[in-house]
Design a protein around this motif. Structure first.
Motif, mmCIF file in Angstrom:
data_model
loop_
_atom_site.group_PDB
_atom_site.id
_atom_site.type_symbol
_atom_site.label_atom_id
_atom_site.label_comp_id
_atom_site.label_asym_id
_atom_site.label_seq_id
_atom_site.Cartn_x
_atom_site.Cartn_y
_atom_site.Cartn_z
ATOM 1 N N PRO A 95 -11.365 26.676 -27.963
ATOM 2 C CA PRO A 95 -10.383 25.981 -29.296
ATOM 3 C C PRO A 95 -9.942 26.939 -30.143
ATOM 4 N N TYR A 96 -10.251 28.153 -30.155
ATOM 5 C CA TYR A 96 -9.708 29.325 -31.090
ATOM 6 C C TYR A 96 -8.555 29.920 -30.410
ATOM 7 N N GLY A 97 -8.274 29.530 -29.434
ATOM 8 C CA GLY A 97 -7.054 30.281 -28.629
ATOM 9 C C GLY A 97 -7.463 31.408 -27.951
ATOM 10 N N GLN A 98 -8.765 31.868 -27.652
ATOM 11 C CA GLN A 98 -9.074 32.910 -26.936
ATOM 12 C C GLN A 98 -9.269 32.317 -25.425
ATOM 13 N N THR A 99 -8.831 33.423 -24.406
ATOM 14 C CA THR A 99 -9.007 33.127 -22.949
ATOM 15 C C THR A 99 -10.543 33.827 -22.694
ATOM 16 N N LYS A 100 -11.239 33.054 -22.045
ATOM 17 C CA LYS A 100 -12.672 33.578 -21.645
ATOM 18 C C LYS A 100 -12.884 33.280 -20.126
ATOM 19 N N ALA A 101 -13.725 34.129 -19.547
ATOM 20 C CA ALA A 101 -13.958 33.962 -18.019
ATOM 21 C C ALA A 101 -15.629 34.078 -18.164
#
Length: 181
Positions: A125-131
């Motif tokens: 929700p904060y605009g970060q891309t995660k894996a």
């Protein structure tokens, strides 16, 4: 070609180990302080390079005396060898992922292979891309110089030689670099 750098999100990750005690039960411990990074040229992480380290002084088995024994020269010898490290690559063989590379404890480096369950890539929700990854494998502690051993009066081994390492890791996309050939 572009390369993406990622770092471990420690608030959404955990690094644990499990070892048999008296051959009848399992003790679980955690490394509470760790860091790691990956560099990948694809969203499926094929061929991604990985580096990781854990602070030995951060061992937590929920029992202070046992933690202190694990940090002592009988096991990790944290005063002289403060870090456990790994460097390697992710290999994707038809959707079956594994992590292969060099694991170092007490200045002893051995080849290690871990199974990997790749959870995928998502935005938060904060605009970060995660894996996300679940990584698991076994090592023989004695091969790394963690050689303390004891046998009960009845002949049972107090601590197994085999240790399972389990990492549930979420990584955060940092920078994408374009490399021109």
């Amino acid at each position: 070609m572009s390369t993406t750098k990622w770092i471990i999100d420690p608030t959404h990750s955990e690094v644990s180990f499990k070892v048999k005690h008296l051959v009848i039960s399992t003790v679980t411990g955690y490394f509470r302080e760790f860091e790691g990074a990956a560099e990948s040229s694809s969203d499926d992480f094929e061929g991604a390079t990985v580096s990781f380290s854990a602070n030995i002084d951060s061992i937590d088995t929920n029992q202070k005396d046992r933690d202190n024994h694990l940090k002592s020269a009988d096991f990790f010898d944290a005063a002289n060898f403060p870090k456990l490290t790994f460097s390697g690559k992710i290999i994707n063989e038809g959707g079956d992922y594994k992590l292969v590379g060099d694991l170092t404890m007490r200045e002893t480096t051995k080849k290690a292979e871990f199974s990997v369950d790749f959870g995928g890539v998502a935005g938060d929700p904060y605009g970060q891309t995660k894996a996300g990854f679940e990584i698991e494998g076994k090592v023989n502690r004695k091969e790394f110089g963690l050689s303390w051993s004891a046998v009960t009066e009845a002949g049972s081994v107090v601590v197994s030689d085999q240790v399972r390492l389990i990492l549930n890791v979420q990584i955060v996309k940092q920078v994408e670099e374009v490399v021109e050939n």
